[in-house]
Write a protein that holds these residues in place. Structure first.
Motif, PDB file in Angstrom:
ATOM      1  N   LYS A 141       0.850  -1.187   0.000  1.00 18.41           N
ATOM      2  CA  LYS A 141       0.000   0.000   0.000  1.00 18.41           C
ATOM      3  C   LYS A 141       0.888   1.239   0.000  1.00 18.41           C
ATOM      4  O   LYS A 141       1.832   1.347   0.775  1.00 18.41           O
ATOM      5  CB  LYS A 141      -0.906   0.008   1.235  1.00 18.41           C
ATOM      6  CG  LYS A 141      -1.848   1.201   1.281  1.00 18.41           C
ATOM      7  CD  LYS A 141      -2.923   1.068   2.338  1.00 18.41           C
ATOM      8  CE  LYS A 141      -2.355   1.130   3.722  1.00 18.41           C
ATOM      9  NZ  LYS A 141      -3.387   1.214   4.784  1.00 18.41           N
ATOM     10  N   VAL A 142       0.578   2.190  -0.901  1.00 18.57           N
ATOM     11  CA  VAL A 142       1.339   3.443  -1.002  1.00 18.57           C
ATOM     12  C   VAL A 142       0.369   4.623  -1.113  1.00 18.57           C
ATOM     13  O   VAL A 142      -0.802   4.443  -1.411  1.00 18.57           O
ATOM     14  CB  VAL A 142       2.275   3.455  -2.245  1.00 18.57           C
ATOM     15  CG1 VAL A 142       3.344   2.397  -2.139  1.00 18.57           C
ATOM     16  CG2 VAL A 142       1.481   3.299  -3.534  1.00 18.57           C
ATOM     17  N   GLY A 143       0.904   5.805  -0.885  1.00 16.04           N
ATOM     18  CA  GLY A 143       0.142   7.022  -1.153  1.00 16.04           C
ATOM     19  C   GLY A 143      -0.899   7.389  -0.120  1.00 16.04           C
ATOM     20  O   GLY A 143      -1.813   8.167  -0.414  1.00 16.04           O
ATOM     21  N   GLU A 144      -0.766   6.882   1.088  1.00 10.91           N
ATOM     22  CA  GLU A 144      -1.740   7.209   2.127  1.00 10.91           C
ATOM     23  C   GLU A 144      -1.802   8.721   2.337  1.00 10.91           C
ATOM     24  O   GLU A 144      -0.782   9.378   2.462  1.00 10.91           O
ATOM     25  CB  GLU A 144      -1.364   6.502   3.430  1.00 10.91           C
ATOM     26  CG  GLU A 144      -2.465   6.518   4.453  1.00 10.91           C
ATOM     27  CD  GLU A 144      -2.188   5.572   5.625  1.00 10.91           C
ATOM     28  OE1 GLU A 144      -2.759   5.820   6.680  1.00 10.91           O
ATOM     29  OE2 GLU A 144      -1.415   4.616   5.463  1.00 10.91           O
ATOM     30  N   GLY A 145      -3.011   9.264   2.304  1.00 11.67           N
ATOM     31  CA  GLY A 145      -3.203  10.689   2.527  1.00 11.67           C
ATOM     32  C   GLY A 145      -2.985  11.559   1.298  1.00 11.67           C
ATOM     33  O   GLY A 145      -3.084  12.777   1.379  1.00 11.67           O
ATOM     34  N   THR A 146      -2.723  10.960   0.132  1.00 12.64           N
ATOM     35  CA  THR A 146      -2.461  11.742  -1.081  1.00 12.64           C
ATOM     36  C   THR A 146      -3.704  11.940  -1.942  1.00 12.64           C
ATOM     37  O   THR A 146      -3.674  12.704  -2.902  1.00 12.64           O
ATOM     38  CB  THR A 146      -1.396  11.058  -1.961  1.00 12.64           C
ATOM     39  OG1 THR A 146      -1.922   9.802  -2.410  1.00 12.64           O
ATOM     40  CG2 THR A 146      -0.091  10.849  -1.225  1.00 12.64           C
ATOM     41  N   GLY A 147      -4.747  11.207  -1.627  1.00 11.86           N
ATOM     42  CA  GLY A 147      -5.930  11.240  -2.478  1.00 11.86           C
ATOM     43  C   GLY A 147      -5.853  10.220  -3.603  1.00 11.86           C
ATOM     44  O   GLY A 147      -6.782  10.077  -4.386  1.00 11.86           O
ATOM     45  N   ARG A 148      -4.723   9.519  -3.691  1.00 10.47           N
ATOM     46  CA  ARG A 148      -4.565   8.468  -4.715  1.00 10.47           C
ATOM     47  C   ARG A 148      -3.988   7.208  -4.093  1.00 10.47           C
ATOM     48  O   ARG A 148      -3.177   6.521  -4.711  1.00 10.47           O
ATOM     49  CB  ARG A 148      -3.644   8.952  -5.833  1.00 10.47           C
ATOM     50  CG  ARG A 148      -4.265  10.101  -6.624  1.00 10.47           C
ATOM     51  CD  ARG A 148      -3.664  10.209  -7.960  1.00 10.47           C
ATOM     52  NE  ARG A 148      -4.525   9.503  -8.899  1.00 10.47           N
ATOM     53  CZ  ARG A 148      -4.281   9.423 -10.194  1.00 10.47           C
ATOM     54  NH1 ARG A 148      -3.221   9.980 -10.705  1.00 10.47           N
ATOM     55  NH2 ARG A 148      -5.101   8.787 -10.996  1.00 10.47           N
ATOM     56  N   GLU A 149      -4.379   6.919  -2.867  1.00 11.93           N
ATOM     57  CA  GLU A 149      -3.868   5.716  -2.206  1.00 11.93           C
ATOM     58  C   GLU A 149      -4.067   4.512  -3.126  1.00 11.93           C
ATOM     59  O   GLU A 149      -5.118   4.348  -3.740  1.00 11.93           O
ATOM     60  CB  GLU A 149      -4.603   5.495  -0.884  1.00 11.93           C
ATOM     61  CG  GLU A 149      -4.055   4.331  -0.099  1.00 11.93           C
ATOM     62  CD  GLU A 149      -4.713   4.218   1.273  1.00 11.93           C
ATOM     63  OE1 GLU A 149      -5.380   3.197   1.501  1.00 11.93           O
ATOM     64  OE2 GLU A 149      -4.545   5.150   2.089  1.00 11.93           O
ATOM     65  N   THR A 150      -3.036   3.707  -3.219  1.00 11.54           N
ATOM     66  CA  THR A 150      -3.041   2.569  -4.145  1.00 11.54           C
ATOM     67  C   THR A 150      -2.478   1.340  -3.448  1.00 11.54           C
ATOM     68  O   THR A 150      -1.520   1.441  -2.678  1.00 11.54           O
ATOM     69  CB  THR A 150      -2.158   2.888  -5.377  1.00 11.54           C
ATOM     70  OG1 THR A 150      -2.655   4.070  -6.005  1.00 11.54           O
ATOM     71  CG2 THR A 150      -2.146   1.744  -6.377  1.00 11.54           C
ATOM     72  N   ILE A 151      -3.048   0.186  -3.755  1.00 12.94           N
ATOM     73  CA  ILE A 151      -2.472  -1.077  -3.298  1.00 12.94           C
ATOM     74  C   ILE A 151      -1.971  -1.804  -4.537  1.00 12.94           C
ATOM     75  O   ILE A 151      -2.747  -2.131  -5.442  1.00 12.94           O
ATOM     76  CB  ILE A 151      -3.490  -1.944  -2.533  1.00 12.94           C
ATOM     77  CG1 ILE A 151      -3.900  -1.232  -1.233  1.00 12.94           C
ATOM     78  CG2 ILE A 151      -2.876  -3.323  -2.235  1.00 12.94           C
ATOM     79  CD1 ILE A 151      -4.969  -1.936  -0.440  1.00 12.94           C
ATOM     80  N   PHE A 152      -0.656  -1.991  -4.585  1.00 11.80           N
ATOM     81  CA  PHE A 152      -0.049  -2.753  -5.678  1.00 11.80           C
ATOM     82  C   PHE A 152      -0.050  -4.225  -5.293  1.00 11.80           C
ATOM     83  O   PHE A 152       0.539  -4.610  -4.279  1.00 11.80           O
ATOM     84  CB  PHE A 152       1.397  -2.309  -5.935  1.00 11.80           C
ATOM     85  CG  PHE A 152       1.520  -0.955  -6.566  1.00 11.80           C
ATOM     86  CD1 PHE A 152       1.061  -0.723  -7.856  1.00 11.80           C
ATOM     87  CD2 PHE A 152       2.099   0.101  -5.881  1.00 11.80           C
ATOM     88  CE1 PHE A 152       1.170   0.526  -8.446  1.00 11.80           C
ATOM     89  CE2 PHE A 152       2.220   1.347  -6.458  1.00 11.80           C
ATOM     90  CZ  PHE A 152       1.754   1.566  -7.745  1.00 11.80           C
ATOM     91  N   GLY A 153      -0.717  -5.046  -6.104  1.00 10.31           N
ATOM     92  CA  GLY A 153      -0.700  -6.485  -5.895  1.00 10.31           C
ATOM     93  C   GLY A 153       0.372  -7.117  -6.753  1.00 10.31           C
ATOM     94  O   GLY A 153       1.032  -6.449  -7.546  1.00 10.31           O
ATOM     95  N   ALA A 177      -0.274   6.220  -9.045  1.00 10.35           N
ATOM     96  CA  ALA A 177      -0.493   6.390  -7.606  1.00 10.35           C
ATOM     97  C   ALA A 177      -0.196   7.816  -7.148  1.00 10.35           C
ATOM     98  O   ALA A 177      -0.323   8.117  -5.957  1.00 10.35           O
ATOM     99  CB  ALA A 177       0.376   5.394  -6.846  1.00 10.35           C
ATOM    100  N   GLY A 178       0.215   8.689  -8.073  1.00 15.94           N
ATOM    101  CA  GLY A 178       0.501  10.079  -7.716  1.00 15.94           C
ATOM    102  C   GLY A 178       1.691  10.226  -6.796  1.00 15.94           C
ATOM    103  O   GLY A 178       1.725  11.125  -5.962  1.00 15.94           O
ATOM    104  N   LEU A 179       2.675   9.361  -6.932  1.00 15.56           N
ATOM    105  CA  LEU A 179       3.838   9.385  -6.039  1.00 15.56           C
ATOM    106  C   LEU A 179       4.865  10.394  -6.540  1.00 15.56           C
ATOM    107  O   LEU A 179       5.098  10.520  -7.736  1.00 15.56           O
ATOM    108  CB  LEU A 179       4.472   7.992  -5.944  1.00 15.56           C
ATOM    109  CG  LEU A 179       3.537   6.873  -5.500  1.00 15.56           C
ATOM    110  CD1 LEU A 179       4.286   5.559  -5.455  1.00 15.56           C
ATOM    111  CD2 LEU A 179       2.895   7.192  -4.168  1.00 15.56           C
ATOM    112  N   ALA A 180       5.492  11.080  -5.614  1.00 17.44           N
ATOM    113  CA  ALA A 180       6.542  12.042  -5.950  1.00 17.44           C
ATOM    114  C   ALA A 180       7.826  11.607  -5.249  1.00 17.44           C
ATOM    115  O   ALA A 180       7.908  11.631  -4.022  1.00 17.44           O
ATOM    116  CB  ALA A 180       6.142  13.445  -5.498  1.00 17.44           C
ATOM    117  N   GLY A 181       8.783  11.146  -6.028  1.00 19.58           N
ATOM    118  CA  GLY A 181      10.055  10.712  -5.455  1.00 19.58           C
ATOM    119  C   GLY A 181       9.935   9.423  -4.693  1.00 19.58           C
ATOM    120  O   GLY A 181       9.024   8.626  -4.893  1.00 19.58           O
TER     121      GLY A 181
END
Length: 189
Positions: A141-153, A177-181
């Motif tokens: 699970k990534v992106g908690e609190g970003t508005g685009r939280e994603t779970i990569f399976g 997932a809207g990840l930055a860095g």
């Protein structure tokens, strides 16, 4: 368990023979920046990757490898006009090839273009301490609190004494997932 999640942009791994053609006999790669995996580095050297429909300039990652490999996102593969299968690094049998062009020459590789399967690197001690095994499949699970939280399976765990703990995803996955860095992820078993 928390894990560092890094975005791995498109890049090329080359063998000694290919480097000799692209950059000249006995050419030595220039370490521009150390990467999170011990002994791995981004090089100052770049090559042009040419597919049936397009071309892209990509960095070489060092050190040299036993086989040539081109790692792209699925978006990159479409731009090049290639169908890149999702594979673990090093598993290039039956994959498409392309042309690599350097300042001193070009090489047509018969295979080696992949979209890297999302994966987590662990050294044996960290894997054992946290109950993970080589080739185990988990979710992250990534992106908690970003508005685009994603779970990569379908994330494969790779264990080797040559590794340091880190998860790698490609630019398509990172953008979705809207990840930055570099971010923290949470492994979900």
């Amino acid at each position: 368990m928390k894990i560092m999640v890094e975005t791995s942009a498109h890049h090329v791994h080359v063998c000694r023979e290919t480097l000799d053609v692209l950059y000249g006999k006995d050419y030595q790669l220039t370490n521009k920046k150390d990467l999170s995996q011990p002994g791995q580095f981004a090089c100052a050297e770049k090559v042009t990757v040419v597919g049936p429909r397009g071309e892209m300039k990509m960095s070489i990652l060092g050190p040299e490898r036993p086989e040539d490999q081109v790692e792209v996102s699925l978006t990159d593969a479409r731009k090049l006009g290639l169908v890149a299968p999702i594979r673990e690094s090093g598993k290039v049998d039956g994959t498409p090839g392309c042309k690599l062009v350097g300042p001193n020459g070009e090489v047509e590789i018969a295979q080696g273009v992949i979209a890297a399967k999302r994966h987590i690197h662990f050294d044996p001690k960290t894997a054992e301490e946290n109950g993970f095994k080589d080739q185990q499949i988990v979710s992250v699970k990534v992106g908690e609190g970003t508005g685009r939280e994603t779970i990569f399976g379908d994330v494969v765990i790779r264990v080797s004494p040559k590794y340091a703990p880190a998860m790698h995803i490609d630019t398509d996955e990172s953008n979705a997932a809207g990840l930055a860095g570099t971010v923290d992820g949470e492994i979900i078993v």
